[in-house]
Design a protein around this motif. Structure first.
Motif, PDB file in Angstrom:
ATOM      1  N   THR A 222       0.857  -1.408   0.196  1.00  0.00           N
ATOM      2  CA  THR A 222      -0.050   0.115  -0.057  1.00  0.00           C
ATOM      3  C   THR A 222       0.734   1.341   0.027  1.00  0.00           C
ATOM      4  O   THR A 222       0.592   2.208  -0.843  1.00  0.00           O
ATOM      5  CB  THR A 222      -1.002  -0.023   1.057  1.00  0.00           C
ATOM      6  N   GLY A 223       1.778   1.290   0.880  1.00  0.00           N
ATOM      7  CA  GLY A 223       2.858   2.448   0.789  1.00  0.00           C
ATOM      8  C   GLY A 223       3.484   2.574  -0.127  1.00  0.00           C
ATOM      9  O   GLY A 223       3.512   3.284  -1.212  1.00  0.00           O
ATOM     10  N   VAL A 224       4.633   1.569  -0.259  1.00  0.00           N
ATOM     11  CA  VAL A 224       5.728   1.738  -1.457  1.00  0.00           C
ATOM     12  C   VAL A 224       5.125   1.471  -2.580  1.00  0.00           C
ATOM     13  O   VAL A 224       5.437   2.284  -3.653  1.00  0.00           O
ATOM     14  CB  VAL A 224       6.624   0.511  -1.084  1.00  0.00           C
ATOM     15  N   MET A 225       4.127   0.710  -2.924  1.00  0.00           N
ATOM     16  CA  MET A 225       3.479   0.433  -4.142  1.00  0.00           C
ATOM     17  C   MET A 225       2.860   1.615  -4.819  1.00  0.00           C
ATOM     18  O   MET A 225       2.990   1.765  -5.942  1.00  0.00           O
ATOM     19  CB  MET A 225       2.487  -0.899  -4.161  1.00  0.00           C
ATOM     20  N   TYR A 226       2.118   2.372  -3.788  1.00  0.00           N
ATOM     21  CA  TYR A 226       1.145   3.358  -4.382  1.00  0.00           C
ATOM     22  C   TYR A 226       2.186   4.490  -4.754  1.00  0.00           C
ATOM     23  O   TYR A 226       1.798   5.061  -5.850  1.00  0.00           O
ATOM     24  CB  TYR A 226       0.079   3.746  -3.390  1.00  0.00           C
TER      25      TYR A 226
END
Length: 315
Positions: A222-226
Motif C-alpha cells: 500500500t505504501g511503497v507500491m502506491y
C-alpha cells in the motif's frame, strides 16, 4: 534515464509487488477482514508519513464534495479488498486475480448505466469477448451450479470485488485538484473505523512472521507500491500503463505456481489472452475518447490529480 524509462521501471516494480500480494495474504494466516484491517492501518501509517514528509497536507485541495467522494471511494476499495482476499481462499490466487481483471469492463458498463457515457458496438463486442474468456478461466462446470460449493462462491467474490473497484474508479474520476496520494490516504483511513467492528482480534495470535506478512501488506503493497505507481503515472502514456498493468496477474500466477503449486488448466489458459486483449482494447478506447491532456511530471498537483484513476488494476 529518461522520465518515461524511469516511469516504466517504477510501474513495472509496482506491478511486480502487486503480483506478490496474494502470497502475503495467504501466508499471514489471518481472516480476510483482519488482513484488510491491518493493511489499511499499516498503509495509513506509510502513506501518512510520506504525505507529511512531502508537506502536502498544508495545501491538500479537498473540498467537502471531493472529500466525500474520496470517502465513498474508500468504502468501495476496502470491501473490494475483503472480497478479493476471500476469493483467494475459495478458488486460488491465479483464478481470483484473472477474474478480478474484468474491472475495466465494469467501469465501461457502469459509466454507461450511471452517467450515460457512450457505449459503442465495438466496446460491447470486446466486453462479450472478455466474458467468454472469463467463463473459460473460471473453470466452472454445471456441477458447480447444482452442488453449490466454495469454488463458485469464490468466483462470485472476485467478480463482486471487480465491480466495487469499478465503482471506486468512477467515483475517484470525479475528484480533481487533489493529489492521488491524498485520495489514497483518505481511502485507507476510512477503512480503519469501517472494518473495526468486523475484525476478530482473538484470531490474531500468530507468530512474529504472521505480523510481518500483515505489515508488508500495508507498508509495501500500500505504501511503497502506491508511491511508485503514482510517480509512474505522471510520466507514462496511457497505452504503456495499460500494457504494464498485466505484469500484476502474470506475476501473481507465477507466484501461485511457485509457492503453492497451483496452476490453471489448458482450457482455463485459453481464456487469459481473451481477457487481456479485450481489456487493452476497452481501456485504450476509453482513454482516447477522454482525450486527456499530456501527463508530465512538471505540472504539480494538477497533473497528479489526473492520475488518480489509472488504467492499471491494482489490488
Amino acid at each position: 534515464m529518461t522520465p518515461e524509462h524511469k516511469g516504466t521501471a517504477q510501474l513495472t516494480t509496482a506491478m511486480m509487488l502487486s503480483g506478490t500480494l496474494g502470497v502475503f495474504v495467504v501466508e499471514s494466516g489471518a481472516p480476510p477482514f483482519d488482513v484488510v484491517f491491518f493493511r489499511v492501518l499499516f498503509g495509513a501509517l506509510a502513506l501518512g508519513g510520506y504525505v507529511i514528509a512531502r508537506g502536502w497536507l498544508r495545501d491538500h485541495g479537498f473540498t467537502p464534495r471531493t472529500l466525500g467522494l474520496a470517502v465513498l471511494g474508500g468504502v468501495f476499495i476496502v470491501f473490494n479488498w475483503v472480497l478479493l482476499f476471500q476469493s483467494y481462499e475459495n478458488t486460488s490466487i491465479s483464478v481470483a486475480t484473472v477474474v478480478y481483471h474484468t474491472q475495466p469492463f465494469y467501469v465501461v458498463l457502469l459509466g454507461a448505466l450511471l452517467f450515460r457515457e457512450r457505449l459503442t458496438a465495438a466496446r460491447v463486442g470486446w466486453i462479450a469477448v472478455a466474458f467468454a474468456g472469463l467463463i473459460l478461466v473460471s473453470g466452472v462446470t454445471p456441477a458447480d451450479f447444482t452442488g453449490g460449493g466454495a469454488y463458485l462462491t469464490g468466483i462470485g467474490q472476485a467478480l463482486l470485488a471487480a465491480l466495487l473497484y469499478g465503482l471506486s474508479t468512477l467515483v475517484t474520476k470525479r475528484i480533481s485538484g487533489v493529489r492521488p496520494h491524498l485520495i489514497a490516504l483518505v481511502q485507507v483511513l476510512v477503512g480503519i473505523p469501517l472494518l473495526l467492528p468486523f475484525a476478530d482480534f482473538g484470531a490474531m495470535r500468530g507468530t512474529g512472521w504472521d505480523w510481518g506478512w500483515l505489515a508488508g501488506l500495508g507498508l509495501v503493497h500500500t505504501g511503497v507500491m502506491y508511491v511508485l505507481m503514482y510517480a509512474a503515472y505522471a510520466q507514462l502514456p496511457t497505452a504503456k500503463i495499460a500494457v504494464l498493468a498485466f505484469v500484476y496477474p502474470a506475476v501473481a500466477m507465477v507466484m501461485d505456481w511457485a509457492v503453492y503449486g497451483h496452476h490453471i488448466g489448458l482450457v482455463q489458459a485459453l481464456g487469459v489472452p481473451l481477457i487481456v486483449t479485450a481489456s487493452l482494447k476497452v481501456t485504450l478506447a476509453r482513454s482516447r475518447a477522454a482525450a486527456p491532456a499530456p501527463r508530465t511530471a512538471g505540472h504539480g498537483k494538477e497533473a497528479a490529480s489526473r492520475t488518480a484513476t489509472p488504467a492499471a488494476c491494482e489490488a
